[in-house]
Design a protein around this motif. Structure first.
Motif, PDB file in Angstrom:
ATOM      1  N   ARG A   1     -30.213  12.840  25.684  1.00 59.36           N
ATOM      2  CA  ARG A   1     -28.966  13.023  25.155  1.00 59.36           C
ATOM      3  C   ARG A   1     -27.834  13.270  25.833  1.00 59.36           C
ATOM      4  O   ARG A   1     -26.881  12.537  25.158  1.00 59.36           O
ATOM      5  CB  ARG A   1     -29.429  12.147  24.248  1.00 59.36           C
ATOM      6  N   SER A   2     -27.782  14.535  25.637  1.00 56.70           N
ATOM      7  CA  SER A   2     -26.636  15.536  25.316  1.00 56.70           C
ATOM      8  C   SER A   2     -26.163  15.831  26.767  1.00 56.70           C
ATOM      9  O   SER A   2     -26.971  16.253  27.864  1.00 56.70           O
ATOM     10  CB  SER A   2     -27.449  17.243  24.902  1.00 56.70           C
ATOM     11  N   ALA A   3     -24.530  15.631  27.245  1.00 54.91           N
ATOM     12  CA  ALA A   3     -24.264  16.484  28.526  1.00 54.91           C
ATOM     13  C   ALA A   3     -23.655  17.240  28.343  1.00 54.91           C
ATOM     14  O   ALA A   3     -23.522  17.756  27.120  1.00 54.91           O
ATOM     15  CB  ALA A   3     -22.708  15.150  28.105  1.00 54.91           C
ATOM     16  N   TYR A   4     -23.619  17.501  29.466  1.00 56.99           N
ATOM     17  CA  TYR A   4     -23.836  19.070  29.896  1.00 56.99           C
ATOM     18  C   TYR A   4     -22.365  19.488  29.660  1.00 56.99           C
ATOM     19  O   TYR A   4     -21.327  19.284  30.834  1.00 56.99           O
ATOM     20  CB  TYR A   4     -24.079  19.257  31.800  1.00 56.99           C
ATOM     21  N   GLU A   5     -21.744  20.160  28.771  1.00 56.37           N
ATOM     22  CA  GLU A   5     -20.623  21.070  28.378  1.00 56.37           C
ATOM     23  C   GLU A   5     -20.800  22.197  27.795  1.00 56.37           C
ATOM     24  O   GLU A   5     -21.873  22.644  28.050  1.00 56.37           O
ATOM     25  CB  GLU A   5     -20.340  20.011  26.581  1.00 56.37           C
ATOM     26  N   PRO A   6     -19.751  22.997  28.100  1.00 61.84           N
ATOM     27  CA  PRO A   6     -19.098  24.313  27.695  1.00 61.84           C
ATOM     28  C   PRO A   6     -19.818  24.440  26.037  1.00 61.84           C
ATOM     29  O   PRO A   6     -19.350  23.200  24.804  1.00 61.84           O
ATOM     30  CB  PRO A   6     -17.982  24.622  27.567  1.00 61.84           C
ATOM     31  N   TYR A   7     -20.292  25.306  25.441  1.00 55.71           N
ATOM     32  CA  TYR A   7     -20.578  25.388  24.261  1.00 55.71           C
ATOM     33  C   TYR A   7     -19.100  25.791  23.462  1.00 55.71           C
ATOM     34  O   TYR A   7     -18.761  26.366  24.620  1.00 55.71           O
ATOM     35  CB  TYR A   7     -21.828  26.408  24.093  1.00 55.71           C
ATOM     36  N   PRO A   8     -18.806  25.676  21.837  1.00 55.74           N
ATOM     37  CA  PRO A   8     -17.642  26.554  21.454  1.00 55.74           C
ATOM     38  C   PRO A   8     -17.690  27.708  22.126  1.00 55.74           C
ATOM     39  O   PRO A   8     -18.357  28.626  21.460  1.00 55.74           O
ATOM     40  CB  PRO A   8     -18.190  25.804  20.391  1.00 55.74           C
ATOM     41  N   GLY A   9     -16.456  27.879  23.005  1.00 56.13           N
ATOM     42  CA  GLY A   9     -16.191  29.720  23.212  1.00 56.13           C
ATOM     43  C   GLY A   9     -16.926  29.926  24.210  1.00 56.13           C
ATOM     44  O   GLY A   9     -16.809  31.089  24.533  1.00 56.13           O
ATOM     45  N   PHE A  10     -17.593  29.014  24.591  1.00 55.24           N
ATOM     46  CA  PHE A  10     -18.242  29.765  25.940  1.00 55.24           C
ATOM     47  C   PHE A  10     -16.955  30.214  27.190  1.00 55.24           C
ATOM     48  O   PHE A  10     -16.045  29.726  27.489  1.00 55.24           O
ATOM     49  CB  PHE A  10     -18.613  28.151  26.875  1.00 55.24           C
ATOM     50  N   ARG A  11     -17.418  31.567  27.678  1.00 53.38           N
ATOM     51  CA  ARG A  11     -16.523  32.151  28.729  1.00 53.38           C
ATOM     52  C   ARG A  11     -17.834  32.586  30.059  1.00 53.38           C
ATOM     53  O   ARG A  11     -18.202  32.799  29.795  1.00 53.38           O
ATOM     54  CB  ARG A  11     -16.087  33.496  28.234  1.00 53.38           C
ATOM     55  N   PRO A  12     -16.824  31.368  30.900  1.00 53.27           N
ATOM     56  CA  PRO A  12     -17.899  31.817  31.960  1.00 53.27           C
ATOM     57  C   PRO A  12     -17.973  33.869  32.624  1.00 53.27           C
ATOM     58  O   PRO A  12     -17.387  34.234  31.988  1.00 53.27           O
ATOM     59  CB  PRO A  12     -17.257  31.110  33.293  1.00 53.27           C
ATOM     60  N   ARG A  13     -18.777  33.815  33.595  1.00 47.60           N
ATOM     61  CA  ARG A  13     -19.265  35.585  34.136  1.00 47.60           C
ATOM     62  C   ARG A  13     -17.590  35.274  34.925  1.00 47.60           C
ATOM     63  O   ARG A  13     -17.207  34.691  35.459  1.00 47.60           O
ATOM     64  CB  ARG A  13     -19.528  35.485  34.751  1.00 47.60           C
ATOM     65  N   SER A  14     -17.211  36.523  35.160  1.00 45.49           N
ATOM     66  CA  SER A  14     -15.946  36.890  35.452  1.00 45.49           C
ATOM     67  C   SER A  14     -16.029  37.017  37.285  1.00 45.49           C
ATOM     68  O   SER A  14     -17.266  37.499  37.640  1.00 45.49           O
ATOM     69  CB  SER A  14     -15.264  38.146  35.129  1.00 45.49           C
ATOM     70  N   GLY A  15     -15.634  37.266  37.672  1.00 38.06           N
ATOM     71  CA  GLY A  15     -15.718  37.654  39.371  1.00 38.06           C
ATOM     72  C   GLY A  15     -16.150  36.105  39.903  1.00 38.06           C
ATOM     73  O   GLY A  15     -15.968  35.185  39.596  1.00 38.06           O
ATOM     74  N   ALA A  16     -16.812  35.791  41.359  1.00 32.30           N
ATOM     75  CA  ALA A  16     -17.012  35.055  41.886  1.00 32.30           C
ATOM     76  C   ALA A  16     -17.518  34.337  40.999  1.00 32.30           C
ATOM     77  O   ALA A  16     -17.797  33.075  41.560  1.00 32.30           O
ATOM     78  CB  ALA A  16     -16.896  35.341  43.301  1.00 32.30           C
ATOM     79  N   VAL A  17     -18.970  34.856  40.125  1.00 32.92           N
ATOM     80  CA  VAL A  17     -19.690  34.027  40.174  1.00 32.92           C
ATOM     81  C   VAL A  17     -19.164  33.313  38.733  1.00 32.92           C
ATOM     82  O   VAL A  17     -19.670  32.256  37.579  1.00 32.92           O
ATOM     83  CB  VAL A  17     -21.186  35.140  39.648  1.00 32.92           C
ATOM     84  N   ARG A  18     -18.258  33.290  38.703  1.00 37.98           N
ATOM     85  CA  ARG A  18     -17.927  32.674  37.692  1.00 37.98           C
ATOM     86  C   ARG A  18     -17.513  31.089  37.463  1.00 37.98           C
ATOM     87  O   ARG A  18     -17.615  30.168  37.203  1.00 37.98           O
ATOM     88  CB  ARG A  18     -16.208  32.631  37.276  1.00 37.98           C
ATOM     89  N   GLU A  19     -18.101  30.651  38.882  1.00 36.24           N
ATOM     90  CA  GLU A  19     -17.999  29.297  39.071  1.00 36.24           C
ATOM     91  C   GLU A  19     -19.407  29.042  39.470  1.00 36.24           C
ATOM     92  O   GLU A  19     -19.736  28.151  39.559  1.00 36.24           O
ATOM     93  CB  GLU A  19     -17.621  28.644  41.212  1.00 36.24           C
ATOM     94  N   TYR A  20     -20.677  29.963  39.022  1.00 34.32           N
ATOM     95  CA  TYR A  20     -21.958  29.453  38.807  1.00 34.32           C
ATOM     96  C   TYR A  20     -22.181  28.294  38.297  1.00 34.32           C
ATOM     97  O   TYR A  20     -22.950  27.519  38.801  1.00 34.32           O
ATOM     98  CB  TYR A  20     -22.723  31.034  38.702  1.00 34.32           C
ATOM     99  N   ASN A  21     -21.578  28.407  36.782  1.00 38.07           N
ATOM    100  CA  ASN A  21     -21.942  26.949  36.135  1.00 38.07           C
ATOM    101  C   ASN A  21     -20.875  26.592  35.510  1.00 38.07           C
ATOM    102  O   ASN A  21     -20.790  25.142  35.454  1.00 38.07           O
ATOM    103  CB  ASN A  21     -22.975  27.794  34.902  1.00 38.07           C
ATOM    104  N   GLY A  22     -19.566  27.089  35.147  1.00 34.06           N
ATOM    105  CA  GLY A  22     -18.820  25.945  34.426  1.00 34.06           C
ATOM    106  C   GLY A  22     -18.483  24.934  34.962  1.00 34.06           C
ATOM    107  O   GLY A  22     -18.016  24.511  34.836  1.00 34.06           O
ATOM    108  N   LYS A  23     -17.598  25.201  36.409  1.00 37.23           N
ATOM    109  CA  LYS A  23     -17.464  24.228  36.955  1.00 37.23           C
ATOM    110  C   LYS A  23     -17.837  22.933  36.816  1.00 37.23           C
ATOM    111  O   LYS A  23     -17.310  21.840  37.722  1.00 37.23           O
ATOM    112  CB  LYS A  23     -16.277  25.037  38.267  1.00 37.23           C
TER     113      LYS A  23
END
Ligand SMILES: [Fe+2]
Length: 407
Positions: free
Chosen positions: A342-364
């Motif tokens: 029942r959980s919406a896909y949200e960032p965890y508190p303090g979530f930081r995506p990885r850096s570089g091109a792979v910052r687009e992997y999950n967060g967006k």
């Protein structure tokens, strides 16, 4: 780095083993915009290593064919324009043999690179990401082939999964004759997620599982097993697909618009494609009699939520699920079916995506989707863990997605 190289080679080989029962025609066709051809999966996972690892860390690496970046970039804005996703099935060229040659070219360069790495090399987290990425595509390859074969009136069977890299503790069917039992959990402040540092080859987690943090969870109960096909058949036979009171509004709209009447791959008695007096189900083994004790799969979130409503229960939150997975010894939390939460896909508190091109992997993608927990019989070995967060839009049905009740 011998162990890493062996793992790389075994894992890359498993993708080809998964494709090996398929004809070249099977591997080229795309059955819907959400699914990709097998050939595209084989090329895209190779492009990922070429682009993210080799072009950054292998001096002098020469791409196999610069035009492939346009074909096999999936969604990385930082890496340039790309072929439209719904048209991946038009790629009769490059031919399958050329995709295989592309894989060999990249694998040879990766072997050279891995052999010369030291333990602290910055390429290692990206190689680990590439391996886990390939495992995700191995499951997608199977779910996409299943959808493709179900779209064919001949209803062909894929057959048995190759042994290597297959999850070891995943019998295809769970004997679960027992009545549903409820396990009680006290809750409290429970741990959720993974440490930021878990991005290596030994202890990998995706960035969406981080950071580790505390969640307040009220006392709850969780079903000791997944909802099975027999129970779901009772829901169908009770007229649930004609009862708007059970459904979320968006789900009820889909039931009507798409004439949903059962899980995606259930075949009703009397279906002219494969006549039978009883319900049947389509799976990797082709058409089989509906096994009433097997976990129900290929449900949308809306169907899972409607079933829970009908059963007088609810879906667990992802935090209840994770806590129970760590605190209990339930055999089917992993390796049978993804479980809608029942959980919406949200960032965890303090979530930081990885850096570089792979910052687009999950967060967006953290909007408009629901989290699924667990793993399925199609998930490769070594790709399951209690903190894993799968996610799909709520209407998604072609994954191995089922449910476990909570209350
Ligand atoms: Fe991908």
């Amino acid at each position: 780095m011998d162990a890493l190289l062996a793992r790389y080679q075994q894992l890359r080989h498993y993708s080809l083993a998964l494709a090996s029962p398929l004809t070249a025609e099977d591997q080229c066709v795309q059955s819907m915009p959400d699914a990709s051809p097998t050939k595209w999966h084989l090329g895209h996972t190779t492009w990922f290593f070429e682009t993210i690892v080799l072009q950054a860390f292998a001096p002098g690496y020469v791409p196999w064919d610069n035009r492939l970046a346009y074909l096999f970039n999936s969604y990385y804005e930082a890496l340039g324009p790309r072929h439209p996703r719904p048209q991946r099935g038009l790629l009769t060229r490059p031919a399958l043999a050329e995709i295989h040659a592309y894989r060999q070219h990249v694998d040879a360069a990766m072997a050279t690179l891995i052999t010369h790495l030291d333990d602290a090399h910055p390429a290692l987290p990206l190689i680990a990401l590439g391996l886990n990425h390939e495992q995700q595509h191995q499951e997608l390859l199977l779910t996409d082939v299943l959808h493709l074969f179900f779209s064919n009136p001949l209803l062909p069977a894929y057959g048995a999964l190759p042994d290597a890299c297959r999850a070891p503790a995943a019998p295809l069917l769970t004997p679960a004759p027992q009545a549903l039992q409820w396990l009680r959990f006290e809750g409290g402040a429970v741990q959720a997620g993974c440490d930021d540092a878990a991005d290596g080859v030994q202890a990998f987690a995706f960035d969406n599982e981080t950071p580790r943090h505390l969640r307040q969870v009220a006392p709850f109960q969780l079903a000791h097993r997944l909802v099975n096909c027999g129970e779901y058949l009772a829901f169908v036979n009770d007229g649930a697909y004609a009862n708007p009171m059970l459904w979320l509004s968006d789900g009820w709209a889909l039931v009507q618009a798409q004439a949903w009447a059962a899980p995606l791959y259930w075949i009703a008695p009397g279906d002219p494609r494969c006549p039978s007096d009883a319900w049947q189900v389509f799976g990797l083994q082709g058409v089989q009699p509906l096994d009433l004790l097997a976990p129900v799969t290929h449900l949308s979130f809306y169907e899972a939520a409607a079933y829970a409503e009908w059963a007088g229960a609810r879906l667990p939150t992802e935090f209840e699920w994770e806590h129970a997975c760590g605190a209990s010894a339930l055999a089917d939390m992993l390796g049978q079916a993804w479980q809608w939460t029942r959980s919406a896909y949200e960032p965890y508190p303090g979530f930081r995506p990885r850096s570089g091109a792979v910052r687009e992997y999950n967060g967006k993608f953290m909007v408009g989707q629901q989290v699924l927990r667990g793993s399925s019989l199609a998930t490769p070995a070594g790709h399951s863990r209690a903190t894993y967060r799968n996610f799909f839009p709520p209407a998604t049905r072609w994954q191995f997605s089922g449910l476990r009740l909570a209350q």
